[in-house]
Design a protein around this motif. Structure first.
Motif, PDB file in Angstrom:
ATOM      1  N   VAL A  99      -6.905   1.378   3.620  1.00 21.01           N
ATOM      2  CA  VAL A  99      -5.397   1.665   3.079  1.00 21.01           C
ATOM      3  C   VAL A  99      -4.810   2.952   4.052  1.00 21.01           C
ATOM      4  O   VAL A  99      -3.909   2.641   4.646  1.00 21.01           O
ATOM      5  CB  VAL A  99      -5.467   2.381   1.636  1.00 21.01           C
ATOM      6  CG1 VAL A  99      -3.896   2.907   1.257  1.00 21.01           C
ATOM      7  CG2 VAL A  99      -5.721   1.260   0.753  1.00 21.01           C
ATOM      8  N   SER A 100      -5.761   3.855   4.291  1.00 23.02           N
ATOM      9  CA  SER A 100      -5.156   4.898   5.526  1.00 23.02           C
ATOM     10  C   SER A 100      -4.903   4.542   6.564  1.00 23.02           C
ATOM     11  O   SER A 100      -3.992   4.932   7.311  1.00 23.02           O
ATOM     12  CB  SER A 100      -6.294   5.844   5.262  1.00 23.02           C
ATOM     13  OG  SER A 100      -6.137   6.590   4.024  1.00 23.02           O
ATOM     14  N   GLU A 133     -10.621   2.863   0.750  1.00 23.83           N
ATOM     15  CA  GLU A 133      -9.594   4.078   1.037  1.00 23.83           C
ATOM     16  C   GLU A 133      -9.279   4.143   2.585  1.00 23.83           C
ATOM     17  O   GLU A 133      -8.302   4.254   2.973  1.00 23.83           O
ATOM     18  CB  GLU A 133     -10.074   5.290   0.614  1.00 23.83           C
ATOM     19  CG  GLU A 133      -8.885   6.489   0.714  1.00 23.83           C
ATOM     20  CD  GLU A 133      -9.719   7.604  -0.002  1.00 23.83           C
ATOM     21  OE1 GLU A 133      -8.842   8.677   0.385  1.00 23.83           O
ATOM     22  OE2 GLU A 133     -10.623   7.784  -0.506  1.00 23.83           O
ATOM     23  N   ARG A 170       0.071  14.586   3.545  1.00 22.55           N
ATOM     24  CA  ARG A 170      -1.115  14.347   3.073  1.00 22.55           C
ATOM     25  C   ARG A 170      -1.567  15.767   2.783  1.00 22.55           C
ATOM     26  O   ARG A 170      -1.780  16.709   3.612  1.00 22.55           O
ATOM     27  CB  ARG A 170      -2.141  13.781   3.967  1.00 22.55           C
ATOM     28  CG  ARG A 170      -1.578  12.146   4.572  1.00 22.55           C
ATOM     29  CD  ARG A 170      -2.353  11.823   5.605  1.00 22.55           C
ATOM     30  NE  ARG A 170      -1.880  10.477   5.874  1.00 22.55           N
ATOM     31  CZ  ARG A 170      -0.799   9.688   6.156  1.00 22.55           C
ATOM     32  NH1 ARG A 170       0.083  10.657   6.373  1.00 22.55           N
ATOM     33  NH2 ARG A 170      -0.585   8.428   6.340  1.00 22.55           N
ATOM     34  N   ILE A 177      -1.503   2.532   6.606  1.00 15.24           N
ATOM     35  CA  ILE A 177      -0.479   3.248   6.579  1.00 15.24           C
ATOM     36  C   ILE A 177      -0.395   4.192   7.897  1.00 15.24           C
ATOM     37  O   ILE A 177       0.701   3.906   8.472  1.00 15.24           O
ATOM     38  CB  ILE A 177      -0.391   3.967   5.321  1.00 15.24           C
ATOM     39  CG1 ILE A 177      -0.438   3.302   4.075  1.00 15.24           C
ATOM     40  CG2 ILE A 177       0.286   5.158   5.519  1.00 15.24           C
ATOM     41  CD1 ILE A 177      -0.804   4.105   2.764  1.00 15.24           C
ATOM     42  N   SER A 195      -2.071   8.852  -4.518  1.00 12.83           N
ATOM     43  CA  SER A 195      -3.503   9.059  -4.014  1.00 12.83           C
ATOM     44  C   SER A 195      -3.802   7.669  -3.188  1.00 12.83           C
ATOM     45  O   SER A 195      -3.669   6.542  -3.873  1.00 12.83           O
ATOM     46  CB  SER A 195      -4.261   9.428  -5.285  1.00 12.83           C
ATOM     47  OG  SER A 195      -5.642   9.361  -4.935  1.00 12.83           O
ATOM     48  N   MET A 196      -4.369   7.642  -2.204  1.00 12.64           N
ATOM     49  CA  MET A 196      -4.884   6.826  -1.433  1.00 12.64           C
ATOM     50  C   MET A 196      -6.235   6.373  -2.229  1.00 12.64           C
ATOM     51  O   MET A 196      -6.365   5.048  -2.401  1.00 12.64           O
ATOM     52  CB  MET A 196      -5.524   7.069  -0.090  1.00 12.64           C
ATOM     53  CG  MET A 196      -4.390   7.761   0.674  1.00 12.64           C
ATOM     54  SD  MET A 196      -3.191   6.436   1.323  1.00 12.64           S
ATOM     55  CE  MET A 196      -2.098   7.427   2.248  1.00 12.64           C
ATOM     56  N   ARG A 197      -6.846   7.014  -2.964  1.00 12.62           N
ATOM     57  CA  ARG A 197      -8.159   6.561  -3.684  1.00 12.62           C
ATOM     58  C   ARG A 197      -7.847   5.862  -4.894  1.00 12.62           C
ATOM     59  O   ARG A 197      -8.169   4.799  -5.302  1.00 12.62           O
ATOM     60  CB  ARG A 197      -8.713   7.864  -4.161  1.00 12.62           C
ATOM     61  CG  ARG A 197     -10.148   7.492  -4.807  1.00 12.62           C
ATOM     62  CD  ARG A 197     -11.029   8.712  -4.792  1.00 12.62           C
ATOM     63  NE  ARG A 197     -11.301   9.197  -3.643  1.00 12.62           N
ATOM     64  CZ  ARG A 197     -12.060  10.073  -3.370  1.00 12.62           C
ATOM     65  NH1 ARG A 197     -12.505  10.769  -4.281  1.00 12.62           N
ATOM     66  NH2 ARG A 197     -12.164  10.686  -1.926  1.00 12.62           N
ATOM     67  N   ALA A 253       0.823   3.760  -2.981  1.00 17.25           N
ATOM     68  CA  ALA A 253       0.355   5.228  -2.653  1.00 17.25           C
ATOM     69  C   ALA A 253       1.601   6.438  -3.079  1.00 17.25           C
ATOM     70  O   ALA A 253       1.344   7.348  -3.722  1.00 17.25           O
ATOM     71  CB  ALA A 253       0.022   5.413  -1.255  1.00 17.25           C
ATOM     72  N   TYR A 255       0.920  -1.194   0.086  1.00 18.51           N
ATOM     73  CA  TYR A 255       0.131  -0.052  -0.080  1.00 18.51           C
ATOM     74  C   TYR A 255       0.779   1.171   0.034  1.00 18.51           C
ATOM     75  O   TYR A 255       0.586   2.034  -0.675  1.00 18.51           O
ATOM     76  CB  TYR A 255      -0.870  -0.093   1.374  1.00 18.51           C
ATOM     77  CG  TYR A 255      -2.095  -0.832   1.046  1.00 18.51           C
ATOM     78  CD1 TYR A 255      -2.631  -1.659   0.024  1.00 18.51           C
ATOM     79  CD2 TYR A 255      -2.696  -1.354   2.584  1.00 18.51           C
ATOM     80  CE1 TYR A 255      -3.445  -2.548   0.083  1.00 18.51           C
ATOM     81  CE2 TYR A 255      -3.707  -2.130   2.443  1.00 18.51           C
ATOM     82  CZ  TYR A 255      -4.012  -2.925   1.539  1.00 18.51           C
ATOM     83  OH  TYR A 255      -4.921  -3.921   1.495  1.00 18.51           O
ATOM     84  N   VAL A 307      -5.185   3.915  -4.866  1.00 16.15           N
ATOM     85  CA  VAL A 307      -4.702   2.616  -4.214  1.00 16.15           C
ATOM     86  C   VAL A 307      -5.675   1.849  -3.944  1.00 16.15           C
ATOM     87  O   VAL A 307      -5.950   0.577  -4.153  1.00 16.15           O
ATOM     88  CB  VAL A 307      -3.707   2.843  -2.864  1.00 16.15           C
ATOM     89  CG1 VAL A 307      -3.367   1.557  -2.228  1.00 16.15           C
ATOM     90  CG2 VAL A 307      -2.398   3.639  -3.139  1.00 16.15           C
ATOM     91  N   GLU A 308      -6.815   2.350  -3.454  1.00 14.38           N
ATOM     92  CA  GLU A 308      -8.054   1.647  -3.249  1.00 14.38           C
ATOM     93  C   GLU A 308      -8.626   1.003  -4.608  1.00 14.38           C
ATOM     94  O   GLU A 308      -8.857  -0.132  -4.472  1.00 14.38           O
ATOM     95  CB  GLU A 308      -9.285   2.850  -2.811  1.00 14.38           C
ATOM     96  CG  GLU A 308     -10.725   2.333  -2.872  1.00 14.38           C
ATOM     97  CD  GLU A 308     -11.698   3.492  -2.756  1.00 14.38           C
ATOM     98  OE1 GLU A 308     -12.499   3.438  -3.557  1.00 14.38           O
ATOM     99  OE2 GLU A 308     -11.603   4.231  -1.700  1.00 14.38           O
TER     100      GLU A 308
END
Length: 74
Positions: free
Chosen positions: A34-35, A31, A52, A38, A19-21, A14, A10, A23-24
């Motif tokens: 993932v957040s 998301e 961020r 991390i 972007s976390m989105r 990222a 992850y 990765v999602e």
């Protein structure tokens, strides 16, 4: 898959995608998952991996060093 390896994937994704989105979408996970993963890794290692922003994420110097070390491991 080992949990630590999943967290690392992850982080690397990222960093690459910014972007976390994204990765999602790539890993088909939420998301927030993932957040949360991390952030847990950051707490465990006592470093901030990402800066961020509303527009995405960017690696910190510490995160960049971590990414280089771990990418070589993989």
């Amino acid at each position: 898959m080992d949990e630590a390896l999943r967290f690392l994937r992850y982080v690397l994704a990222a960093a690459e995608l910014g972007s976390m989105r994204r990765v999602e979408r790539t890993f088909r996970v939420r998301e927030s998952t993932v957040s949360r993963n991390i952030r847990a890794l950051e707490q465990q290692l006592d470093i901030q991996i990402f800066q961020r922003h509303n527009s995405g994420v960017r690696l910190t110097d510490e995160g960049l060093g971590l990414g280089r070390e771990r990418a070589q491991t993989l």
